[in-house]
Design a protein around this motif. Structure first.
Motif, PDB file in Angstrom:
ATOM      1  N   SER A  88     -68.376   8.289  86.273  1.00 55.13           N
ATOM      2  CA  SER A  88     -67.741   8.913  87.429  1.00 55.13           C
ATOM      3  C   SER A  88     -68.213  10.358  87.625  1.00 55.13           C
ATOM      4  O   SER A  88     -68.580  11.042  86.669  1.00 55.13           O
ATOM      5  CB  SER A  88     -66.213   8.884  87.250  1.00 55.13           C
ATOM      6  OG  SER A  88     -65.572   9.597  88.278  1.00 55.13           O
ATOM      7  N   SER A  89     -68.187  10.795  88.857  1.00 51.68           N
ATOM      8  CA  SER A  89     -68.485  12.204  89.159  1.00 51.68           C
ATOM      9  C   SER A  89     -67.261  13.079  88.958  1.00 51.68           C
ATOM     10  O   SER A  89     -67.360  14.310  88.987  1.00 51.68           O
ATOM     11  CB  SER A  89     -68.997  12.328  90.599  1.00 51.68           C
ATOM     12  OG  SER A  89     -68.016  11.825  91.514  1.00 51.68           O
ATOM     13  N   ASP A  90     -66.113  12.447  88.767  1.00 48.47           N
ATOM     14  CA  ASP A  90     -64.867  13.186  88.540  1.00 48.47           C
ATOM     15  C   ASP A  90     -64.784  13.601  87.065  1.00 48.47           C
ATOM     16  O   ASP A  90     -64.824  12.760  86.168  1.00 48.47           O
ATOM     17  CB  ASP A  90     -63.678  12.291  88.907  1.00 48.47           C
ATOM     18  CG  ASP A  90     -62.355  13.025  88.807  1.00 48.47           C
ATOM     19  OD1 ASP A  90     -61.939  13.370  87.677  1.00 48.47           O
ATOM     20  OD2 ASP A  90     -61.746  13.260  89.853  1.00 48.47           O
ATOM     21  N   GLU A  91     -64.654  14.885  86.820  1.00 53.75           N
ATOM     22  CA  GLU A  91     -64.661  15.392  85.447  1.00 53.75           C
ATOM     23  C   GLU A  91     -63.487  14.861  84.635  1.00 53.75           C
ATOM     24  O   GLU A  91     -63.627  14.565  83.440  1.00 53.75           O
ATOM     25  CB  GLU A  91     -64.630  16.927  85.465  1.00 53.75           C
ATOM     26  CG  GLU A  91     -64.782  17.545  84.084  1.00 53.75           C
ATOM     27  CD  GLU A  91     -64.868  19.055  84.123  1.00 53.75           C
ATOM     28  OE1 GLU A  91     -64.633  19.669  83.072  1.00 53.75           O
ATOM     29  OE2 GLU A  91     -65.165  19.607  85.200  1.00 53.75           O
ATOM     30  N   ASP A  92     -62.305  14.738  85.260  1.00 52.85           N
ATOM     31  CA  ASP A  92     -61.138  14.223  84.532  1.00 52.85           C
ATOM     32  C   ASP A  92     -61.363  12.777  84.088  1.00 52.85           C
ATOM     33  O   ASP A  92     -60.987  12.397  82.971  1.00 52.85           O
ATOM     34  CB  ASP A  92     -59.889  14.313  85.415  1.00 52.85           C
ATOM     35  CG  ASP A  92     -59.420  15.747  85.605  1.00 52.85           C
ATOM     36  OD1 ASP A  92     -59.783  16.600  84.763  1.00 52.85           O
ATOM     37  OD2 ASP A  92     -58.706  15.998  86.577  1.00 52.85           O
ATOM     38  N   LYS A  93     -61.972  11.980  84.964  1.00 56.07           N
ATOM     39  CA  LYS A  93     -62.244  10.581  84.601  1.00 56.07           C
ATOM     40  C   LYS A  93     -63.268  10.494  83.470  1.00 56.07           C
ATOM     41  O   LYS A  93     -63.145   9.669  82.568  1.00 56.07           O
ATOM     42  CB  LYS A  93     -62.732   9.804  85.822  1.00 56.07           C
ATOM     43  CG  LYS A  93     -61.630   9.492  86.834  1.00 56.07           C
ATOM     44  CD  LYS A  93     -62.151   8.587  87.936  1.00 56.07           C
ATOM     45  CE  LYS A  93     -61.026   8.214  88.908  1.00 56.07           C
ATOM     46  NZ  LYS A  93     -61.519   7.325  89.997  1.00 56.07           N
ATOM     47  N   ARG A  94     -64.286  11.376  83.560  1.00 58.71           N
ATOM     48  CA  ARG A  94     -65.279  11.379  82.483  1.00 58.71           C
ATOM     49  C   ARG A  94     -64.639  11.761  81.155  1.00 58.71           C
ATOM     50  O   ARG A  94     -64.942  11.185  80.106  1.00 58.71           O
ATOM     51  CB  ARG A  94     -66.430  12.330  82.801  1.00 58.71           C
ATOM     52  CG  ARG A  94     -67.342  11.841  83.907  1.00 58.71           C
ATOM     53  CD  ARG A  94     -68.691  12.543  83.856  1.00 58.71           C
ATOM     54  NE  ARG A  94     -68.559  13.989  83.903  1.00 58.71           N
ATOM     55  CZ  ARG A  94     -68.473  14.700  85.013  1.00 58.71           C
ATOM     56  NH1 ARG A  94     -68.510  14.099  86.194  1.00 58.71           N
ATOM     57  NH2 ARG A  94     -68.360  16.021  84.968  1.00 58.71           N
ATOM     58  N   ARG A  95     -63.735  12.726  81.191  1.00 61.76           N
ATOM     59  CA  ARG A  95     -63.043  13.141  79.972  1.00 61.76           C
ATOM     60  C   ARG A  95     -62.191  11.992  79.427  1.00 61.76           C
ATOM     61  O   ARG A  95     -62.163  11.734  78.222  1.00 61.76           O
ATOM     62  CB  ARG A  95     -62.171  14.357  80.255  1.00 61.76           C
ATOM     63  CG  ARG A  95     -61.557  14.977  78.994  1.00 61.76           C
ATOM     64  CD  ARG A  95     -60.704  16.194  79.312  1.00 61.76           C
ATOM     65  NE  ARG A  95     -61.472  17.225  79.997  1.00 61.76           N
ATOM     66  CZ  ARG A  95     -61.303  17.575  81.274  1.00 61.76           C
ATOM     67  NH1 ARG A  95     -60.384  16.956  82.005  1.00 61.76           N
ATOM     68  NH2 ARG A  95     -62.046  18.511  81.823  1.00 61.76           N
ATOM     69  N   GLU A  96     -61.517  11.291  80.335  1.00 63.20           N
ATOM     70  CA  GLU A  96     -60.695  10.144  79.929  1.00 63.20           C
ATOM     71  C   GLU A  96     -61.564   9.044  79.324  1.00 63.20           C
ATOM     72  O   GLU A  96     -61.200   8.424  78.318  1.00 63.20           O
ATOM     73  CB  GLU A  96     -59.934   9.615  81.146  1.00 63.20           C
ATOM     74  CG  GLU A  96     -59.026   8.429  80.840  1.00 63.20           C
ATOM     75  CD  GLU A  96     -58.329   7.906  82.084  1.00 63.20           C
ATOM     76  OE1 GLU A  96     -57.952   6.726  82.082  1.00 63.20           O
ATOM     77  OE2 GLU A  96     -58.184   8.674  83.057  1.00 63.20           O
ATOM     78  N   GLY A  97     -62.736   8.819  79.945  1.00 58.35           N
ATOM     79  CA  GLY A  97     -63.643   7.818  79.414  1.00 58.35           C
ATOM     80  C   GLY A  97     -64.141   8.188  78.030  1.00 58.35           C
ATOM     81  O   GLY A  97     -64.217   7.334  77.133  1.00 58.35           O
ATOM     82  N   GLY A  98     -64.486   9.439  77.810  1.00 53.34           N
ATOM     83  CA  GLY A  98     -64.935   9.891  76.494  1.00 53.34           C
ATOM     84  C   GLY A  98     -63.869   9.711  75.435  1.00 53.34           C
ATOM     85  O   GLY A  98     -64.164   9.312  74.301  1.00 53.34           O
ATOM     86  N   THR A  99     -62.608   9.977  75.834  1.00 51.51           N
ATOM     87  CA  THR A  99     -61.499   9.798  74.892  1.00 51.51           C
ATOM     88  C   THR A  99     -61.353   8.325  74.509  1.00 51.51           C
ATOM     89  O   THR A  99     -61.109   7.988  73.349  1.00 51.51           O
ATOM     90  CB  THR A  99     -60.188  10.301  75.519  1.00 51.51           C
ATOM     91  OG1 THR A  99     -60.312  11.701  75.807  1.00 51.51           O
ATOM     92  CG2 THR A  99     -59.014  10.089  74.566  1.00 51.51           C
ATOM     93  N   GLY A 100     -61.508   7.431  75.499  1.00 51.81           N
ATOM     94  CA  GLY A 100     -61.404   6.003  75.220  1.00 51.81           C
ATOM     95  C   GLY A 100     -62.489   5.516  74.277  1.00 51.81           C
ATOM     96  O   GLY A 100     -62.224   4.733  73.351  1.00 51.81           O
ATOM     97  N   ILE A 101     -63.731   5.970  74.486  1.00 55.48           N
ATOM     98  CA  ILE A 101     -64.833   5.578  73.607  1.00 55.48           C
ATOM     99  C   ILE A 101     -64.625   6.136  72.204  1.00 55.48           C
ATOM    100  O   ILE A 101     -64.839   5.444  71.197  1.00 55.48           O
ATOM    101  CB  ILE A 101     -66.181   6.053  74.176  1.00 55.48           C
ATOM    102  CG1 ILE A 101     -66.461   5.374  75.517  1.00 55.48           C
ATOM    103  CG2 ILE A 101     -67.316   5.772  73.181  1.00 55.48           C
ATOM    104  CD1 ILE A 101     -66.535   3.864  75.432  1.00 55.48           C
TER     105      ILE A 101
END
Length: 361
Positions: free
Chosen positions: A254-267
């Motif tokens: 995602s281009s959305d920084e919050d979503k990218r942060r959420e994705g990193g947390t999930g991984i």
């Protein structure tokens, strides 16, 4: 135990027969395919001639779906003083025997936790079970003499006896054997139609993950058909983890920084849970896992190279705890990873360099 009858001369049955024969037990071999029994006999696993009378122990090494029928036939004929099977599931065969109205005092379900990717008598070895767990599932009905015969078998095979409840065993092997095999097969299946340029990049990681996918599918259909429920439950949990992981990876796009942060947390969460589970896998000789230092040595793919490395490690006074070999793509060379105690790594590195070995930093 002086005499035994092994019914089913595949990998497990023949390996047990070889171990017993080497310990002086007279072993009779039987199989639905007489040629396979003759092959096992030719390997020194025993004789394919029928015994003159009841043997001390009958060992049924048939596929799980046929175990109860074979046992029932043996028991009705009074073929032995004691009976056991070595199938990879335990609850089902016992319940089938109970439904047939058989007296189970002379029977005990067992499962040697050992095997190979190859099957059949030609893959068998007398030391297949050495140091490996061998599960015994006695009940209150089990005769003491039969339990002792089973323990004697385990001792002759130099395995380690582990007593468990039959249904608890089936849930455990679903977790540590059956489910991982299917996951390995699913990963390996991604390679079937992959581009050759991608497959040529395969390293040790993909080899480790897919190694057990080389096993005989027919054998695994028999195994999984006897234990489908627990395996399906575990794969449901794996599927949920996969869904969460896919969601997290999409978020990283995602281009959305919050979503990218959420994705990193999930991984990170799935990777950390993987770390936590992996450290629970028993280490050398079944002890608590230990961290080893890796000394990586470049070698040519020539006869005697590994023997030289081990000999030179011995001259340096270092014990090799474990070893892995990674073969170079398109070259007659490889990388040998020697696992040693951390304090021994500098000693081994210096010793091997003195003897001309190239060490990969």
């Amino acid at each position: 135990m002086r005499t035994a009858l092994v019914i089913g001369t595949g990998l497990i049955g023949t390996s047990a027969a070889l171990a017993l024969t080497q310990r002086g037990v007279t072993v009779h071999l039987a199989d639905h395919d007489p040629e396979q029994a003759r092959t096992a006999a030719a390997l020194g696993a025993g004789t394919d001639e029928a015994p003159d009378g009841p043997v001390d122990l009958a060992i049924v090494a048939a596929p799980p779906a046929h175990v109860a029928d074979v046992l029932a036939d043996m028991m009705r004929r009074g073929a032995a003083r004691g009976y056991l099977d070595v199938a990879s599931v335990k609850g089902g065969p016992r319940r089938e025997l109970q439904a047939l109205g058989l007296d189970l005092a002379s029977y005990i379900g067992t499962h040697p936790m050992s095997g190979r990717e190859k099957s059949g008598p030609l893959a068998a070895t007398g030391d297949l079970f050495e140091g490996r767990p061998w599960v015994l599932t006695p009940t209150g009905e089990t005769d003491t003499e039969v339990l002792n015969l089973a323990l004697e078998l385990v001792s002759h095979c130099r395995a380690v006896p582990v007593v468990m409840d039959a249904d608890a065993h089936d849930r455990a092997v679903a977790l540590v054997s059956h489910m991982p095999h299917l996951v390995s097969s699913m990963v390996a299946a991604r390679l079937e139609h992959a581009e050759e340029t991608a497959v040529r990049l395969c390293g040790q990681g993909i080899r480790d993950v897919t190694r057990i996918a080389a096993s005989d599918p027919r054998m695994w259909i028999d195994i999984l058909s006897a234990n489908p429920g627990p395996v399906a439950d575990l794969l449901t949990d794996v599927a949920a983890d996969l869904e969460e992981t896919v969601r997290a990876l999409r978020a990283l796009q995602s281009s959305d920084e919050d979503k990218r942060r959420e994705g990193g947390t999930g991984i990170e969460d799935v990777l950390r849970r993987g770390n936590a589970g992996q450290v629970r896998v028993p280490g050398k000789h079944g002890s608590a896992p230990r961290l080893y230092e890796v000394v990586a040595v470049l070698i040519d793919d020539q006869p005697g190279q590994l023997a030289r490395i081990f000999a030179d490690a011995g001259h340096a006074g270092v014990n090799i705890e474990d070893v892995r070999i990674e073969h170079a793509t398109g070259q007659q060379a490889g990388l040998v990873q020697l696992m040693v105690e951390p304090k021994a790594a500098p000693v081994l590195t210096a010793g091997l360099r003195e003897r001309g070995w190239a060490i990969r930093q």
